[in-house]
Design an enzyme around this catalytic site. Sequence first.
Site, PDB file in Angstrom:
ATOM      1  N   TRP A 144       0.863  -1.180   0.000  1.00 24.06           N
ATOM      2  CA  TRP A 144       0.000   0.000   0.000  1.00 24.06           C
ATOM      3  C   TRP A 144       0.901   1.231   0.000  1.00 24.06           C
ATOM      4  CZ3 TRP A 144      -1.987   2.647   4.876  1.00 24.06           C
ATOM      5  CH2 TRP A 144      -2.982   3.583   4.569  1.00 24.06           C
ATOM      6  N   ASP A 225      -0.317  -5.203   9.884  1.00 25.12           N
ATOM      7  CA  ASP A 225      -1.354  -4.285   9.418  1.00 25.12           C
ATOM      8  C   ASP A 225      -2.594  -5.133   9.133  1.00 25.12           C
ATOM      9  OD1 ASP A 225      -2.954  -2.372   8.279  1.00 25.12           O
ATOM     10  OD2 ASP A 225      -1.510  -1.730   6.760  1.00 25.12           O
ATOM     11  N   LYS A 261     -13.059  -1.205   6.810  1.00 24.95           N
ATOM     12  CA  LYS A 261     -13.573  -2.089   5.765  1.00 24.95           C
ATOM     13  C   LYS A 261     -14.574  -3.100   6.318  1.00 24.95           C
ATOM     14  CE  LYS A 261     -10.660  -0.490   2.585  1.00 24.95           C
ATOM     15  NZ  LYS A 261      -9.811   0.433   3.360  1.00 24.95           N
TER      16      LYS A 261
END
Length: 420
Positions: A144, A225, A261
């Site tokens: 990312w 993460d 999310k």
Amino acid sequence: MSGSAFSLEHISLLPADPLFGLNARYNADKRSPKVSLGIGAYRDSNGKPWILPSVKKAEELLVKDPSYNHEYLPISGLAEFTQAAAKVILGNDSIAIKEKRVLSIQSLSGTGALHFAGIFLKKFYKNTKETDGIPTVYVSSPTWGNHFQIFQSAGLKTATYPYWNNDTKKIDLKGFINTINDAPKGSIFLLHACAHNPTGLDPTHEQWLQILEAIKVNGHFSLFDSAYQGFTSGSLEEDAWAVRKAVELKLPLLICQSFAKNCGMYGERVGCVHIVLTEISEDLNAAILSQLNRIIRSEISNPPAYGAKVVSKILNNPELRSQWEQDLKTMSTRIIKMRYALRDELVALKTPGNWDHIVNQQGMFSFTALSAEEVKRLEEKHAVYLVGTGRASIAGLNEHNVKFVAEAIHEVVCHSNSKL
């Protein structure tokens, strides 16, 4: 500002953020049909934002509660939220939680968690052979894009480890392990807990064991993460497998956890930082929490309340928790269905190449292996928007647009091949 000692004229203009710049171009595009496969946000079968039923119910209960208010939260956040969040990622029966080896604070979603982690590690992580005392955070190639900005702005050094093999469209496990073995002892390795962003390709359990064992043997620190737990496979347990195995192996680690999310709470910025210690020490616990609180106090004073209260309702209410787990299955199942639909459409069109990697990946994103030139042509000729790396948000596909997208991909791939 002539004659003034203060000047800002030296500041240069930076390019727009790739993701939000892409979204701006999509919004300005007047063509129809058009499809956005850029920003990672779940969409329903009609391409619309979806408020999870569990979230709706939690919000209703929250505002009806006579004690509901908008007062400040404590510096470290809403305790009933952070404690429940720790159990979500580590498990209800986590030995680390039972032994009080887990320290949790609330953050501004996953990005804020990574930022707090970076500031904390820069200041206090000393287990490094770096001559200047600044630890290096190793991130996957690719990763990312915001990872680099976050850690570098925190004053940490960054490096990469091999991850995606574009020829085989598989994990470069050998290169990954070699980098772990060659890195200075005490380096920090950023690991995606599940649904690797941007590739959508996760290690198998066997591969995870090799990765974690190499990290342990070389005395490195694991920074997980976790942005997609439950959203990836539909199972909270399966998506937390690597994190829980790292705890079981007694690796020192830190977890950055987001509920953006998996609860669809994108704009509410709900997240946590969890530090998992390898030894029991009440004095150390108190010291670490005091330092984390100082970082929070100096940067945001205290975290936002609304989103944390909503997620807390979900995690601590058995009925809502059950509904949330069903919501996770709803989202993950639809995305898996769209993966197969896109692959099958491309196969039916006889699009050059093998497209099985789309269904072998998981989570919100697919690393399509389309080139930057092909992505540009998709946008300019077909109004199909992807990140320049070829990462596609599968959540943006639905039964109404998947054939259109497949035909667009088919055209750009055939166009590229015609020039060879």
